[in-house]
Design a protein around this motif. Sequence first.
Motif, PDB file in Angstrom:
ATOM      1  N   SER A  22      78.391 -20.258  20.446  1.00  0.00           N
ATOM      2  CA  SER A  22      77.403 -20.983  19.663  1.00  0.00           C
ATOM      3  C   SER A  22      77.085 -20.137  18.436  1.00  0.00           C
ATOM      4  CB  SER A  22      76.151 -21.183  20.521  1.00  0.00           C
ATOM      5  OG  SER A  22      75.128 -21.763  19.769  1.00  0.00           O
ATOM      6  N   VAL A  23      77.042 -20.768  17.259  1.00  0.00           N
ATOM      7  CA  VAL A  23      76.755 -20.028  16.034  1.00  0.00           C
ATOM      8  C   VAL A  23      75.668 -20.735  15.228  1.00  0.00           C
ATOM      9  CG1 VAL A  23      79.041 -19.000  15.828  1.00  0.00           C
ATOM     10  CG2 VAL A  23      78.596 -21.175  14.751  1.00  0.00           C
ATOM     11  N   CYS A  24      74.900 -19.942  14.528  1.00  0.00           N
ATOM     12  CA  CYS A  24      73.883 -20.464  13.618  1.00  0.00           C
ATOM     13  C   CYS A  24      74.024 -19.677  12.317  1.00  0.00           C
ATOM     14  CB  CYS A  24      72.495 -20.297  14.215  1.00  0.00           C
ATOM     15  SG  CYS A  24      71.224 -21.157  13.287  1.00  0.00           S
ATOM     16  N   VAL A  25      74.494 -20.366  11.262  1.00  0.00           N
ATOM     17  CA  VAL A  25      74.819 -19.697  10.001  1.00  0.00           C
ATOM     18  C   VAL A  25      73.976 -20.281   8.871  1.00  0.00           C
ATOM     19  CG1 VAL A  25      76.668 -19.219   8.355  1.00  0.00           C
ATOM     20  CG2 VAL A  25      77.189 -19.348  10.780  1.00  0.00           C
ATOM     21  N   ASN A  26      73.341 -19.419   8.102  1.00  0.00           N
ATOM     22  CA  ASN A  26      72.585 -19.848   6.939  1.00  0.00           C
ATOM     23  C   ASN A  26      73.582 -20.234   5.845  1.00  0.00           C
ATOM     24  OD1 ASN A  26      71.073 -20.092   4.610  1.00  0.00           O
ATOM     25  ND2 ASN A  26      69.841 -18.278   5.002  1.00  0.00           N
ATOM     26  N   ILE A  27      73.557 -21.506   5.419  1.00  0.00           N
ATOM     27  CA  ILE A  27      74.500 -21.941   4.394  1.00  0.00           C
ATOM     28  C   ILE A  27      73.816 -22.121   3.032  1.00  0.00           C
ATOM     29  CG2 ILE A  27      76.143 -22.950   6.003  1.00  0.00           C
ATOM     30  CD1 ILE A  27      74.952 -25.702   5.347  1.00  0.00           C
ATOM     31  N   GLY A  28      72.584 -21.642   2.929  1.00  0.00           N
ATOM     32  CA  GLY A  28      71.869 -21.662   1.655  1.00  0.00           C
ATOM     33  C   GLY A  28      71.032 -22.902   1.458  1.00  0.00           C
ATOM     34  N   GLY A  29      70.167 -22.827   0.515  1.00  0.00           N
ATOM     35  CA  GLY A  29      69.308 -23.963   0.165  1.00  0.00           C
ATOM     36  C   GLY A  29      68.373 -24.379   1.283  1.00  0.00           C
ATOM     37  N   GLY A  30      68.075 -23.455   2.201  1.00  0.00           N
ATOM     38  CA  GLY A  30      67.189 -23.772   3.316  1.00  0.00           C
ATOM     39  C   GLY A  30      67.894 -24.482   4.469  1.00  0.00           C
ATOM     40  N   PHE A  31      69.218 -24.538   4.437  1.00  0.00           N
ATOM     41  CA  PHE A  31      69.984 -25.218   5.484  1.00  0.00           C
ATOM     42  C   PHE A  31      70.700 -24.211   6.371  1.00  0.00           C
ATOM     43  CE2 PHE A  31      69.720 -28.217   1.993  1.00  0.00           C
ATOM     44  CZ  PHE A  31      69.271 -29.364   2.642  1.00  0.00           C
ATOM     45  N   VAL A  32      70.835 -24.565   7.639  1.00  0.00           N
ATOM     46  CA  VAL A  32      71.622 -23.756   8.575  1.00  0.00           C
ATOM     47  C   VAL A  32      72.656 -24.643   9.247  1.00  0.00           C
ATOM     48  CG1 VAL A  32      69.839 -22.035   9.047  1.00  0.00           C
ATOM     49  CG2 VAL A  32      69.993 -24.056  10.474  1.00  0.00           C
ATOM     50  N   MET A  33      73.752 -24.035   9.604  1.00  0.00           N
ATOM     51  CA  MET A  33      74.801 -24.706  10.342  1.00  0.00           C
ATOM     52  C   MET A  33      74.655 -24.235  11.790  1.00  0.00           C
ATOM     53  SD  MET A  33      78.735 -24.931   8.964  1.00  0.00           S
ATOM     54  CE  MET A  33      78.965 -23.192   9.175  1.00  0.00           C
ATOM     55  N   ASP A  34      74.161 -25.107  12.673  1.00  0.00           N
ATOM     56  CA  ASP A  34      73.919 -24.786  14.081  1.00  0.00           C
ATOM     57  C   ASP A  34      75.009 -25.474  14.889  1.00  0.00           C
ATOM     58  OD1 ASP A  34      72.700 -23.788  16.331  1.00  0.00           O
ATOM     59  OD2 ASP A  34      71.086 -25.268  16.359  1.00  0.00           O
ATOM     60  N   ASP A  35      76.108 -24.769  15.139  1.00  0.00           N
ATOM     61  CA  ASP A  35      77.319 -25.379  15.665  1.00  0.00           C
ATOM     62  C   ASP A  35      77.859 -24.674  16.901  1.00  0.00           C
ATOM     63  OD1 ASP A  35      77.237 -27.071  13.480  1.00  0.00           O
ATOM     64  OD2 ASP A  35      78.845 -26.062  12.399  1.00  0.00           O
ATOM     65  N   PHE A  36      78.832 -25.351  17.527  1.00  0.00           N
ATOM     66  CA  PHE A  36      79.640 -24.756  18.569  1.00  0.00           C
ATOM     67  C   PHE A  36      81.005 -24.439  17.990  1.00  0.00           C
ATOM     68  CE2 PHE A  36      77.224 -27.587  21.699  1.00  0.00           C
ATOM     69  CZ  PHE A  36      76.438 -26.556  22.182  1.00  0.00           C
ATOM     70  N   ILE A  37      81.580 -23.320  18.413  1.00  0.00           N
ATOM     71  CA  ILE A  37      82.979 -23.024  18.137  1.00  0.00           C
ATOM     72  C   ILE A  37      83.714 -23.447  19.402  1.00  0.00           C
ATOM     73  CG2 ILE A  37      84.696 -21.241  17.641  1.00  0.00           C
ATOM     74  CD1 ILE A  37      82.695 -21.543  15.378  1.00  0.00           C
ATOM     75  N   MET A  38      84.668 -24.347  19.256  1.00  0.00           N
ATOM     76  CA  MET A  38      85.409 -24.850  20.414  1.00  0.00           C
ATOM     77  C   MET A  38      86.858 -24.399  20.329  1.00  0.00           C
ATOM     78  SD  MET A  38      83.762 -28.640  20.874  1.00  0.00           S
ATOM     79  CE  MET A  38      84.222 -28.777  22.594  1.00  0.00           C
TER      80      MET A  38
END
Length: 43
Positions: A22-38
Amino acid sequence: MNKQNVRAIAAYERKGFSVRESVCVNIGGGFVMDDFIMSRSIA
């Protein structure tokens, strides 16, 4: 894979994929990418 995309996650699981991490990456502009790596084994 977006954690909220249950239909896509189920489709990948039917093809033999599983959640590797599971990853949570700040992609800028106040957004995060809260994803699974499969992944799946190719052997």
